[in-house]
Design a protein around this motif. Sequence first.
Motif, PDB file in Angstrom:
ATOM      1  N   TRP A   1       7.258  15.130 -36.282  1.00 57.05           N
ATOM      2  CA  TRP A   1       7.180  13.711 -35.964  1.00 57.05           C
ATOM      3  C   TRP A   1       8.492  13.011 -36.295  1.00 57.05           C
ATOM      4  O   TRP A   1       8.919  12.090 -35.591  1.00 57.05           O
ATOM      5  N   GLY A   2       9.130  13.425 -37.374  1.00 53.42           N
ATOM      6  CA  GLY A   2      10.410  12.837 -37.741  1.00 53.42           C
ATOM      7  C   GLY A   2      11.463  13.050 -36.668  1.00 53.42           C
ATOM      8  O   GLY A   2      12.201  12.127 -36.315  1.00 53.42           O
ATOM      9  N   TRP A   3      11.539  14.259 -36.138  1.00 51.15           N
ATOM     10  CA  TRP A   3      12.506  14.544 -35.074  1.00 51.15           C
ATOM     11  C   TRP A   3      12.170  13.782 -33.801  1.00 51.15           C
ATOM     12  O   TRP A   3      13.061  13.283 -33.112  1.00 51.15           O
TER      13      TRP A   3
ATOM     14  N   HIS B   1      -0.074   7.717 -40.485  1.00 51.21           N
ATOM     15  CA  HIS B   1       0.952   7.972 -41.504  1.00 51.21           C
ATOM     16  C   HIS B   1       1.545   6.682 -42.057  1.00 51.21           C
ATOM     17  O   HIS B   1       1.801   6.580 -43.255  1.00 51.21           O
ATOM     18  N   THR B   2       1.796   5.709 -41.191  1.00 50.02           N
ATOM     19  CA  THR B   2       2.345   4.406 -41.614  1.00 50.02           C
ATOM     20  C   THR B   2       1.702   3.315 -40.762  1.00 50.02           C
ATOM     21  O   THR B   2       2.280   2.854 -39.779  1.00 50.02           O
TER      22      THR B   2
ATOM     23  N   VAL C   1      12.049  13.498 -41.781  1.00 51.95           N
ATOM     24  CA  VAL C   1      12.748  14.786 -41.771  1.00 51.95           C
ATOM     25  C   VAL C   1      13.272  15.116 -43.164  1.00 51.95           C
ATOM     26  O   VAL C   1      13.119  16.245 -43.643  1.00 51.95           O
ATOM     27  N   ALA C   2      13.853  14.131 -43.833  1.00 47.92           N
ATOM     28  CA  ALA C   2      14.491  14.376 -45.129  1.00 47.92           C
ATOM     29  C   ALA C   2      13.489  14.591 -46.255  1.00 47.92           C
ATOM     30  O   ALA C   2      13.631  15.498 -47.065  1.00 47.92           O
ATOM     31  N   ASN C   3      12.483  13.720 -46.317  1.00 47.26           N
ATOM     32  CA  ASN C   3      11.548  13.795 -47.426  1.00 47.26           C
ATOM     33  C   ASN C   3      10.183  13.323 -46.933  1.00 47.26           C
ATOM     34  O   ASN C   3       9.858  12.156 -47.026  1.00 47.26           O
ATOM     35  N   ASP C   4       9.405  14.249 -46.391  1.00 47.09           N
ATOM     36  CA  ASP C   4       8.136  13.836 -45.794  1.00 47.09           C
ATOM     37  C   ASP C   4       7.035  13.626 -46.826  1.00 47.09           C
ATOM     38  O   ASP C   4       5.878  13.459 -46.474  1.00 47.09           O
TER      39      ASP C   4
ATOM     40  N   ALA D   1      12.658   5.727 -39.767  1.00 43.30           N
ATOM     41  CA  ALA D   1      11.385   6.407 -40.031  1.00 43.30           C
ATOM     42  C   ALA D   1      11.516   7.901 -39.761  1.00 43.30           C
ATOM     43  O   ALA D   1      10.994   8.725 -40.517  1.00 43.30           O
ATOM     44  N   GLY D   2      12.219   8.249 -38.688  1.00 42.86           N
ATOM     45  CA  GLY D   2      12.425   9.658 -38.372  1.00 42.86           C
ATOM     46  C   GLY D   2      13.251  10.377 -39.420  1.00 42.86           C
ATOM     47  O   GLY D   2      12.928  11.501 -39.824  1.00 42.86           O
ATOM     48  N   ILE D   3      14.311   9.732 -39.881  1.00 41.00           N
ATOM     49  CA  ILE D   3      15.163  10.339 -40.913  1.00 41.00           C
ATOM     50  C   ILE D   3      14.373  10.542 -42.196  1.00 41.00           C
ATOM     51  O   ILE D   3      14.467  11.588 -42.836  1.00 41.00           O
ATOM     52  N   SER D   4      13.574   9.541 -42.561  1.00 44.16           N
ATOM     53  CA  SER D   4      12.799   9.685 -43.803  1.00 44.16           C
ATOM     54  C   SER D   4      11.736  10.765 -43.668  1.00 44.16           C
ATOM     55  O   SER D   4      11.416  11.447 -44.643  1.00 44.16           O
TER      56      SER D   4
END
Length: 142
Positions: free
Chosen positions: A70-72, A116-117, A49-52, A44-47
């Motif tokens: 939030w991703g980090w 968010h989710t 950071v990569a493509n919010d 969830a964090g990677i997604s």
Amino acid sequence: MATHTSRAHTPRGTAGRGTAAGVGGWVVFAAFLMIFNGVMTMLAGISAVANDDVFVRTRNYVFEFDLTTWGWIHLLLGLLVFLAGLALLRGAVWARVVGVALAGLSMIANFMWLPHTPVWAMALIAIDAAVIWALCSPRSTT
């Protein structure tokens, strides 16, 4: 003739490192849940950071951070939960206390992640609750 003294057998390389004699039962259950939770939180964090753009954007939310922030947070927290789960499987006694603390932090982070989710966050909150329960349950004496 050599005399042998009787001493308790300790597995090689575990003396003085705070490891439990045996890992089983609820601790293994909690360890696997923590590893799973850590991986899912890192994803969830990677997604984020990569493509919010894949997350719901909410306005006027009390805990409003940038989704990249939030991703980090989720990426680092997921890594810590994952590593604590691995340490728990290896029998580290300190990992029980750290696991309870990290599961509590993960519950708080996922509660703030709800807008968010929602379904994903509620599932991870339930897993965190199961981890805390399993780690706080008494050890078996067998």
